[in-house]
Design a protein around this motif. Sequence first.
Motif, PDB file in Angstrom:
ATOM      1  N   UNK A 120     -22.903   4.573  22.143  1.00  0.00           N
ATOM      2  CA  UNK A 120     -23.763   4.048  22.998  1.00  0.00           C
ATOM      3  C   UNK A 120     -24.219   5.027  23.930  1.00  0.00           C
ATOM      4  N   UNK A 121     -24.874   4.589  24.945  1.00  0.00           N
ATOM      5  CA  UNK A 121     -25.699   5.573  25.955  1.00  0.00           C
ATOM      6  C   UNK A 121     -24.333   6.217  26.627  1.00  0.00           C
ATOM      7  N   UNK A 122     -23.411   5.680  27.039  1.00  0.00           N
ATOM      8  CA  UNK A 122     -22.372   6.314  27.819  1.00  0.00           C
ATOM      9  C   UNK A 122     -21.705   7.586  27.043  1.00  0.00           C
ATOM     10  N   UNK A 123     -21.620   7.367  25.948  1.00  0.00           N
ATOM     11  CA  UNK A 123     -21.135   8.572  25.035  1.00  0.00           C
ATOM     12  C   UNK A 123     -22.352   9.660  24.968  1.00  0.00           C
ATOM     13  N   UNK A 124     -23.456   9.138  24.861  1.00  0.00           N
ATOM     14  CA  UNK A 124     -24.550  10.261  24.632  1.00  0.00           C
ATOM     15  C   UNK A 124     -24.725  10.823  25.983  1.00  0.00           C
ATOM     16  N   UNK A 125     -24.522  10.104  27.182  1.00  0.00           N
ATOM     17  CA  UNK A 125     -24.844  11.004  28.382  1.00  0.00           C
ATOM     18  C   UNK A 125     -23.424  11.959  28.746  1.00  0.00           C
ATOM     19  N   UNK A 126     -22.263  11.518  28.112  1.00  0.00           N
ATOM     20  CA  UNK A 126     -21.195  12.289  28.392  1.00  0.00           C
ATOM     21  C   UNK A 126     -21.244  13.508  27.563  1.00  0.00           C
ATOM     22  N   UNK A 127     -21.891  13.377  26.149  1.00  0.00           N
ATOM     23  CA  UNK A 127     -21.783  14.454  25.303  1.00  0.00           C
ATOM     24  C   UNK A 127     -23.011  15.448  25.889  1.00  0.00           C
ATOM     25  N   UNK A 128     -24.064  15.073  26.421  1.00  0.00           N
ATOM     26  CA  UNK A 128     -25.175  15.979  26.845  1.00  0.00           C
ATOM     27  C   UNK A 128     -24.574  16.725  27.848  1.00  0.00           C
ATOM     28  N   UNK A 129     -23.806  15.973  29.012  1.00  0.00           N
ATOM     29  CA  UNK A 129     -23.329  16.560  30.037  1.00  0.00           C
ATOM     30  C   UNK A 129     -22.205  17.853  29.676  1.00  0.00           C
ATOM     31  N   UNK A 130     -21.432  17.389  28.695  1.00  0.00           N
ATOM     32  CA  UNK A 130     -20.405  18.256  28.129  1.00  0.00           C
ATOM     33  C   UNK A 130     -20.991  19.574  27.548  1.00  0.00           C
ATOM     34  N   UNK A 131     -22.010  19.412  26.762  1.00  0.00           N
ATOM     35  CA  UNK A 131     -22.914  20.449  25.896  1.00  0.00           C
ATOM     36  C   UNK A 131     -23.405  21.375  27.002  1.00  0.00           C
ATOM     37  N   UNK A 132     -23.961  20.768  28.129  1.00  0.00           N
ATOM     38  CA  UNK A 132     -24.758  21.669  29.058  1.00  0.00           C
ATOM     39  C   UNK A 132     -23.925  22.091  30.014  1.00  0.00           C
ATOM     40  N   UNK A 133     -22.683  21.860  30.390  1.00  0.00           N
ATOM     41  CA  UNK A 133     -21.800  22.147  31.352  1.00  0.00           C
ATOM     42  C   UNK A 133     -21.157  23.607  31.100  1.00  0.00           C
ATOM     43  N   UNK A 134     -21.282  24.261  32.149  1.00  0.00           N
ATOM     44  CA  UNK A 134     -20.649  25.637  32.066  1.00  0.00           C
ATOM     45  C   UNK A 134     -19.124  25.548  31.969  1.00  0.00           C
ATOM     46  N   UNK A 135     -18.490  26.658  31.229  1.00  0.00           N
ATOM     47  CA  UNK A 135     -17.326  26.405  30.722  1.00  0.00           C
ATOM     48  C   UNK A 135     -16.292  26.861  31.610  1.00  0.00           C
ATOM     49  N   UNK A 136     -15.475  25.991  32.132  1.00  0.00           N
ATOM     50  CA  UNK A 136     -14.755  26.342  33.314  1.00  0.00           C
ATOM     51  C   UNK A 136     -13.360  26.839  32.688  1.00  0.00           C
ATOM     52  N   UNK A 137     -12.356  27.221  33.708  1.00  0.00           N
ATOM     53  CA  UNK A 137     -11.093  27.946  33.224  1.00  0.00           C
ATOM     54  C   UNK A 137     -10.233  27.009  32.621  1.00  0.00           C
ATOM     55  N   UNK A 138     -10.449  25.792  32.675  1.00  0.00           N
ATOM     56  CA  UNK A 138      -9.488  24.693  32.177  1.00  0.00           C
ATOM     57  C   UNK A 138      -9.884  24.084  30.928  1.00  0.00           C
ATOM     58  N   UNK A 139     -11.196  24.766  30.435  1.00  0.00           N
ATOM     59  CA  UNK A 139     -11.894  24.009  29.319  1.00  0.00           C
ATOM     60  C   UNK A 139     -11.244  24.724  27.952  1.00  0.00           C
ATOM     61  N   UNK A 140     -11.215  24.115  26.872  1.00  0.00           N
ATOM     62  CA  UNK A 140     -10.550  24.631  25.978  1.00  0.00           C
ATOM     63  C   UNK A 140     -11.454  25.520  24.685  1.00  0.00           C
TER      64      UNK A 140
END
Length: 312
Positions: free
Chosen positions: A266-286
């Motif tokens: 649903x929409x919540x996963x879509x929004x989370x996926x978009x945020x994940x793909x556009x987010x800068x890679x943090x030090x704790x990100x795999x």
Amino acid sequence: MSEGSKGSSLAFGQVVIGPPGSGKTTYCQGMQEFLGRIGRKVTVVNLDPANEAMPYQCAVDIAELITLPDVMENLKLGPNGGLIYCMEYLEANFDWLQEKLAAFKGHYYLFDCPGQVELYTHHDALKNVFAQLAKWNFRLAAVHLVDSHYCTDPGKFISVLCTSLSTMLHVELPHVNVLSKMDLIEQYGKLAFNLDYYTEVLDLSYLVDHLASDPFFRNYRRLNEKLVEVIEDYSLVSFVPLNVQDKESMRQVMQAVDKANGYSFGDQEHRSLDALMSAAVGADFHFTSTLAVQEKYVQSQDKAVEEQVMDL
């Protein structure tokens, strides 16, 4: 069936299969993390009785029912015979599996399976386990991992194609073939053709011609031609390239699997996926942010064919 089929009795998931060393456990760890970051509740089920060191959070473990070392010691079986016995024992104890899975109703399931190829090409125990899961309203896709280093050897790649086709026909599940460890492919040697050639399984006559340059395989040209004909006649095998360290690559595999098993979020996963793909890679990100190795090998098909013809 949005939001992972909430309010429905359906359950969705993946059975992760493939030869030993193809990266099944690493895939389960990476996919568990990736799906968790977009808000999907993930349950990992270890069905490999030889898997003792699991880096992921394991919710259901076949070791609670049976282990390969115990079978080998008590029944004096080798590793292959022991694995087959374990899978037949699991098949005879469906009630145990059903009870364990019932505790995670509404979750998305990742089944980490053994690596013995025979279990997916002609033995029926795991096939029957998957069929029983289907009767319990599980909608599963088989994710068949193959180490990308086979692309560097035409003979081994033809063998992989035959194994993949045999697995698809035997397991009888929606199927996604994956070329794993793409981040390591340069270490294995130079590819004879561009990456699209291997993922899309293009005109395999080029592979036969390439094999003919080897004195050993030259004697088996007709056999290789017939094997290639079988693969092309079915026209079922293709691959999705995977670098577990790359979130764009993980997204592509996730979408291929979701399409195969019918999962619609649903929409919540879509929004989370978009945020994940556009987010800068943090030090704790795999995950890393580029698929440099894959991009290096992806050329236009016309250019690739032109180069291959010139080489011949």
